[in-house]
Write a protein that holds these residues in place. Structure first.
Motif, mmCIF file in Angstrom:
data_model
loop_
_atom_site.group_PDB
_atom_site.id
_atom_site.type_symbol
_atom_site.label_atom_id
_atom_site.label_comp_id
_atom_site.label_asym_id
_atom_site.label_seq_id
_atom_site.Cartn_x
_atom_site.Cartn_y
_atom_site.Cartn_z
ATOM 1 N N GLU A 25 57.510 95.199 74.654
ATOM 2 C CA GLU A 25 58.141 96.596 73.643
ATOM 3 C C GLU A 25 58.059 97.670 74.817
ATOM 4 N N ARG A 84 56.807 84.077 88.598
ATOM 5 C CA ARG A 84 56.303 85.153 89.392
ATOM 6 C C ARG A 84 54.711 85.102 89.285
ATOM 7 N N ARG A 111 61.435 90.969 75.960
ATOM 8 C CA ARG A 111 61.785 92.002 77.097
ATOM 9 C C ARG A 111 63.378 92.055 77.299
#
Ligand code: AP5
Length: 208
Positions: free
Chosen positions: A57, A122, A166
């Motif tokens: 968020e 990542r 996201r």
């Protein structure tokens, strides 16, 4: 040069900013990095935002805007800056316009499938923030930072559930900034799907 790097999570804003800051000799200001620094050092701000970041968020505008304004009291931003991850809402963009004039807003464009691949692979060095990818930009020794020798970590918000959230948050709250800045004549679209050196060449050419 006063720049904003805009684009979905995982588009490569941080990767490009790390190169561009040296090339243009201006500081890289990443609100995500500032929040993670506060979380790591267990500051009051860090405690307040830890769960928000892990969920994907957004941190409330008032908190984020104040943090950025504080960062701009530092003299190093006098000759330019790269803002990475800010603004992320119209309210943040309006606030930024009150205290900084921008030269360009670079919009890194990448499709959803590539975003998910980039974020799930990542890895980063916790102390330096250096970014790797298990396939596209692996460290010399698997799981170890090339310079510090520290173990690499996966960000909490790079787990699948948080990535999907996201992306939804980006679409609802940040994507409207593309039109906001296009109308102001500041937007530059960059195809972020190419390899990093090609993306950087596009960026240099566009900013020239
Ligand atoms: P933040 O840290 O800003 O996250 P983000 O915007 O989601 O961006 P990322 O860091 O995930 O992606 P990136 O575009 O920098 O990609 P990267 O270069 O790493 O924010 C985190 C959180 O903080 C937010 O969710 C929110 O909670 C809070 N927050 C921050 N700012 C806020 C604000 N303004 N308001 C409210 N809340 C805020 O690249 C990704 C991967 O791809 C890497 O592994 C990299 O090696 C690889 N890669 C990069 N480029 C390429 C390429 N060209 N080819 C192949 N691989 C590539």
């Amino acid at each position: 040069m006063n720049l904003v790097f805009l684009g979905p999570p995982g588009a490569g804003k941080g990767t490009m900013a790390a190169v561009a800051k040296d090339f243009f000799n201006i500081p890289h200001i990443s609100t995500g990095d500032l929040f993670r620094y506060n979380i790591k050092n267990e500051t009051e701000l860090g405690k307040e935002v830890k769960a928000i970041l892990a969920s994907g968020e957004l941190v409330p505008d008032s908190v984020t805007i104040k943090m950025v304004q504080d960062r701009f009291t530092n003299d190093d931003t006098k000759n330019g800056f790269i803002l990475d991850g800010f603004p992320r809402t119209i309210a943040q963009a309006d606030a930024l316009a009150q205290f900084k004039k921008l030269d360009a807003v670079v919009n890194f464009v990448l499709d959803r499938e590539s975003i998910i691949k980039r974020l799930s692979g990542r890895r980063m060095c916790k102390s330096t923030g250096r970014i790797y990818h298990v396939l596209y930009n692996p460290p010399k020794v698997e799981g170890i930072d090339d310079e510090t020798g520290e173990p690499l970590i996966q960000r909490d918000d790079d787990k699948e559930e948080a990535i999907l959230n996201r992306l939804d948050v980006y679409q609802a709250q940040t994507e409207p900034l593309i039109e906001y800045y296009r109308e102001k004549g500041l937007l530059i679209d960059i195809d972020a799907s190419k390899e990093p050196s090609v993306v950087f060449e596009q960026l240099k050419k566009a900013l020239n």
